[in-house]
Structures are given as C-alpha cells and as structure tokens.
Design an enzyme around this catalytic site. Structure first.
Site, PDB file in Angstrom:
ATOM      1  N   PRO A 278       0.822  -1.206   0.000  1.00 38.63           N
ATOM      2  CA  PRO A 278       0.000   0.000   0.000  1.00 38.63           C
ATOM      3  C   PRO A 278       0.861   1.264   0.000  1.00 38.63           C
ATOM      4  O   PRO A 278       1.894   1.315   0.658  1.00 38.63           O
ATOM      5  CB  PRO A 278      -0.773  -0.103   1.321  1.00 38.63           C
ATOM      6  CG  PRO A 278       0.130  -0.887   2.217  1.00 38.63           C
ATOM      7  CD  PRO A 278       0.911  -1.829   1.332  1.00 38.63           C
ATOM      8  N   GLY A 279       0.444   2.233  -0.756  1.00 38.26           N
ATOM      9  CA  GLY A 279       1.125   3.527  -0.749  1.00 38.26           C
ATOM     10  C   GLY A 279       0.138   4.595  -0.302  1.00 38.26           C
ATOM     11  O   GLY A 279       0.112   5.024   0.847  1.00 38.26           O
ATOM     12  N   ARG A 316      -1.220  16.346  -9.218  1.00 41.34           N
ATOM     13  CA  ARG A 316      -2.334  15.442  -9.465  1.00 41.34           C
ATOM     14  C   ARG A 316      -3.514  16.096 -10.201  1.00 41.34           C
ATOM     15  O   ARG A 316      -4.046  15.494 -11.145  1.00 41.34           O
ATOM     16  CB  ARG A 316      -2.805  14.763  -8.176  1.00 41.34           C
ATOM     17  CG  ARG A 316      -1.691  13.977  -7.463  1.00 41.34           C
ATOM     18  CD  ARG A 316      -2.212  13.070  -6.361  1.00 41.34           C
ATOM     19  NE  ARG A 316      -2.972  11.979  -6.924  1.00 41.34           N
ATOM     20  CZ  ARG A 316      -4.285  11.906  -6.929  1.00 41.34           C
ATOM     21  NH1 ARG A 316      -4.988  12.853  -6.339  1.00 41.34           N
ATOM     22  NH2 ARG A 316      -4.889  10.905  -7.501  1.00 41.34           N
ATOM     23  N   CYS A 345       2.980  29.155 -15.525  1.00 43.65           N
ATOM     24  CA  CYS A 345       2.493  29.697 -16.796  1.00 43.65           C
ATOM     25  C   CYS A 345       1.883  28.628 -17.694  1.00 43.65           C
ATOM     26  O   CYS A 345       2.399  28.338 -18.782  1.00 43.65           O
ATOM     27  CB  CYS A 345       3.636  30.406 -17.484  1.00 43.65           C
ATOM     28  SG  CYS A 345       4.241  31.727 -16.435  1.00 43.65           S
ATOM     29  N   TYR A 374       1.732  11.055  -3.386  1.00 46.11           N
ATOM     30  CA  TYR A 374       1.953  11.522  -4.753  1.00 46.11           C
ATOM     31  C   TYR A 374       1.843  13.044  -4.853  1.00 46.11           C
ATOM     32  O   TYR A 374       1.398  13.580  -5.868  1.00 46.11           O
ATOM     33  CB  TYR A 374       0.993  10.816  -5.730  1.00 46.11           C
ATOM     34  CG  TYR A 374       1.067   9.310  -5.624  1.00 46.11           C
ATOM     35  CD1 TYR A 374       2.200   8.631  -6.055  1.00 46.11           C
ATOM     36  CD2 TYR A 374       0.033   8.563  -5.047  1.00 46.11           C
ATOM     37  CE1 TYR A 374       2.292   7.242  -5.927  1.00 46.11           C
ATOM     38  CE2 TYR A 374       0.118   7.181  -4.915  1.00 46.11           C
ATOM     39  CZ  TYR A 374       1.257   6.528  -5.366  1.00 46.11           C
ATOM     40  OH  TYR A 374       1.351   5.176  -5.239  1.00 46.11           O
TER      41      TYR A 374
END
Ligand code: LLP
Length: 431
Positions: A278-279, A316, A345, A374
């Site tokens: 698991p992360g 994300r 930008c 993440y």
C-alpha cells in the site's frame, strides 16, 4: 462534516496553522504523525494475526522522516529504483523487508538490490529474468523472484494509473508466465517461486481487487499442480481513499478479508510470505499542502484564487484532473466561487474550477487536503520554483523533515560556465 471542521478533526487537532506558517515559508507540506500512526495500526490490525509483510510503496511519499516513522512502526518497503532503495535503507528498513518492483530495473539497480539483500524481485518479463540471472550469477548470489502477472482486469480507475489490462506495459500475461515457470530451471541464479500483482491505483471498487487476487491464486494453484513451489504471494497496492467527503471506498478491513479469502482458496495452510504494497492508503489523508493566497483576480467571467502553490508542487489535478478538497483557514466569511490556480504559466495549473469556498483575501492560508501521497514525491522545479518544505506535525509540535530548497541549491546542479570537451568515441562492435 464541513471542510473547515475536517481541519480541526483528529489528525490536525491542536495544530496552529498561522503560527506554523510564520515559522515556515509557504507553500509547505504538513504530515500528521498521529494520522500516520493510526493508519499503520489500522492496517496491521486488519491483517492480524496472519503474518503479512506490509511493504509501503515508497513512491507515494519517500520523505525520509516519514519513512522512518513507518519503519519504526514495523513496515517494509516496496521500491522501484536505486533512489528508493537508498531511501528505504537510510530510513532503517532492512533488506529482508524490501521488495523490488518496477518494469525497467537496470542491471546496476538489480546489483544494488542483491547487495542490500532485498527479499524479492518482482519481475515483469522474460528479458528481465535474463538480466537478473546474469547479475546474480556474476555476484554469486541467488535472487528470489516473483513473477508479476497481468491478469487483464480493469481496475476501474483513471486510465493513467490503471496497470492490470492486457494493453498496459506491466506484468506478464498468464500463458507467458506459465512458460516461464516451466522453464524456471534455465535461470540458475534465480529462485522463481512467487507471484505478484498490482492492477492499478486509487481503486474504489472491491470487485476488481477480488477478481485479480483470485486470478493470481488460481494461477498459483495451477503452477503448483505442475510441480512449482509457491512461497510468496504479493497482492500489490492500489486501495483508494476518499478525496471528496463522502466518496465511497473499500474499507481496508474488506481488502484484508478478500486477501484472506484468496489465500484460503489457494491453500488454507499456506505458510509462505503474504505481501501487500500500500502507498496512497497509508499517507494520502495524513498530508496537506499549506499554501497562501497571493491575490484574488477578477477575470472576464470568473474569479481566480491565485495561490503560492502550483502544479509543480502538487501535480495530481493537472495530470489526472484529480479532485482535492480545498479549505481556506479562515472563519466567518461569505461563500464565493473560484477557479483555484497557481502561478505557473500554464492553464493546466489549476487545482479546482468553479469551487465554492469561503471568500478569500490576499495573505489567507489555504489547505489542500489529501496531499500526503503523490504530492511531494511527484513535485518538480518547473518554472524554476524550488521544492517546498515538508514538516511532521503532532498537535502543538512540529519537526522539519525537509528544508525548502533554496534558489542557490536549485541552480547548483547547472555548470556555471560552458566548457567544451571532445566527446569520447564509441568503439564499434561487430556482430
Ligand atoms: N505497488 C506497485 C507495483 C505500484 O506500481 C504502486 C503504485 C503501488 C504498489 C502503490 O499503489 P497505491 O497503494 O499507492 O495505489 N501518481 C498516481 C499514482 C501512481 C501509482 C503508481 N504505482 C496518483 O497520484 O494518483
């Protein structure tokens, strides 16, 4: 629970955000030590009493201080590079609690993995077996190998983080895995007696998880009947978290139960390794990105909330159109609707579109939730924006885990002068 109250709840109780933001330049990542400990305890309880190697997927967040906390709680590591191996080892995780995954390990990374005594290599192709065998032979070692199978199951998640379909680059299809097992004696420096799977990330439906687990153990039973021994079953990671209040997810206890069910279907007396990787589930909700409003800009048809955090800090939303709850750390304001953006930008540098939030002013602090996984690990220095600080918090206490990168450090990798040299000529090899 409304968003503002979520910031007072459990994980962040007693944290003085305004005080912290005086001590640290914004933006910064904050991780809750109590939340991390609670996640680990809940995961361990879910699998107990079955001995299970919980190999935390370092890619979700490889911060050393965070890894140390997880290592002290007894977790191992799932790594995919020499850099992650170095992080896991530096955090005190012994080789026997490390599994080495990844579709493109280099020979040098394999060598380092063997040197560190990793418990198992999760191998993804015949070609990789050949290379690993050569590396192990040269070192006089035997490598313990699990074949990562590709069960061709749709995890029902975002296409960019789905890994278990036939068309994905990951894993080995069952006919090829069958052949590799039957040829396993060919690779003298490899002990191929494990199976591995990982069908994707942010999975919120139990059905594909169960199907994939059963597809792996069915295959394990089949190869055992053909005379292969199966000493390790690695069910991968992938469990999703609720990024939005109320979003349905699979409780970790259900995940544990379906793995127990698969193990029982394979062999009720199986006493080999059971591994999970698991992360996100461990760290996502234990982290927030704390950022400040630079200004509120009135556009032609909308208002922009311009933060000092950007897509380079938290990628994300730009990469997967991912939703993150956004909580201005203010009280008693009327509601307003904003496009929440960063200073980079690109139009893709957008955290949220038409989001209803308490009205904000320049200087207000804003927390972006669910940023522990993440987030920092995928950050870049795009637009020459230095990597931000990371801090562990526990009520009124905080510990700096990573200093904010300085502009000097950012420039230091580049040579200060352009010095030409003659490039070495490659020697031409003839077949
Ligand atoms: N094991 C393997 C072999 C993996 O490739 C991954 C994640 C994990 C375990 C951990 O999966 P988790 O439990 O965290 O779902 N950057 C994307 C996620 C990419 C996941 C890559 N592999 C995101 O921000 O959503």
């Amino acid at each position: 629970m409304d968003d503002a109250r979520r910031m007072d709840a459990q994980a962040w109780q007693g944290v003085d955000w305004v005080g912290l933001a005086h001590a640290l330049p914004t933006p910064f990542y904050a991780y809750s030590a109590p939340a991390l400990r609670a996640r680990v305890a809940r995961l361990q309880a879910a699998f107990s009493p079955r001995p299970t190697l919980i190999a935390y997927a370092v890619k979700a967040n490889g911060n050393l201080g965070l890894l140390r906390l997880l290592a002290e709680a007894g977790l191992g590591a799932d790594i995919v590079s020499a850099g992650e191996l170095a992080r896991a080892r530096a955090a005190g995780i012994p080789g026997e609690r490390i599994v080495f995954s990844g579709v493109g390990k280099t020979a040098e990374e394999m060598r380092q993995g063997l040197e560190a005594g990793v418990r198992r290599f999760n191998v993804e192709s015949r070609e990789e077996l050949e290379v690993l065998d050569g590396v192990a032979r040269a070192m006089g070692r035997i490598a313990d190998v699990a074949l990562r199978i590709n069960p061709d199951i749709d995890a029902g998640t975002h296409g960019k983080i789905s890994t278990g379909r036939a068309g994905n680059k990951f894993g080995i299809d069952l006919p090829e895995a069958r052949r590799l097992f039957s040829e396993r004696a060919t690779w003298r420096a490899l002990r191929i007696d494990g199976l591995h799977m990982h069908i994707g990330s942010q999975i919120t439906d139990e059905v594909p998880l169960r199907r994939a687990a059963h597809s792996m153990v069915d295959f394990a039973r089949e190869i055992r009947a053909l005379g292969a021994s199966v000493r390790s079953l690695d069910f991968g990671g992938g469990l999703g978290v609720p990024y939005r209040e109320g979003q349905a997810t699979v409780p970790v206890e259900h995940h544990a139960a379906l793995i127990r069910g698969a193990l029982a279907a394979f062999d009720p007396h199986f006493d080999g390794d059971c591994i999970i990787e698991p992360g996100r589930w461990l760290v996502a909700e234990a982290g927030v990105l704390v950022t400040r409003v630079l200004r509120v800009k009135r556009g032609a048809d909308r208002e922009f909330l311009i933060l000092d955090a950007a897509m380079n800090d938290l990628m994300r939303p730009a990469l997967y159109d991912a939703w993150h709850d956004i909580v201005p750390l203010v009280s008693g304001r009327p509601m307003a609707s904003y496009d929440v953006v960063g200073p980079v930008c690109e139009t893709g540098d957008t955290f949220a579109t038409a989001r209803d939030l308490p009205a904000c002013r320049a200087g207000d602090l804003v927390a972006i939730l669910g940023a522990g996984a993440y987030g920092a690990s995928m950050a870049s220095t795009y637009n020459s924006r230095p990597l931000v600080a990371e801090v562990l918090v526990d009520g009124p206490h905080h510990a700096l885990l990573r200093r904010a990168q300085s502009i000097e450090a950012l420039l230091a990798q580049d040579e200060g002068e352009t010095v030409w040299a003659v490039s070495p000529r490659a020697t031409v090899r003839r077949a």
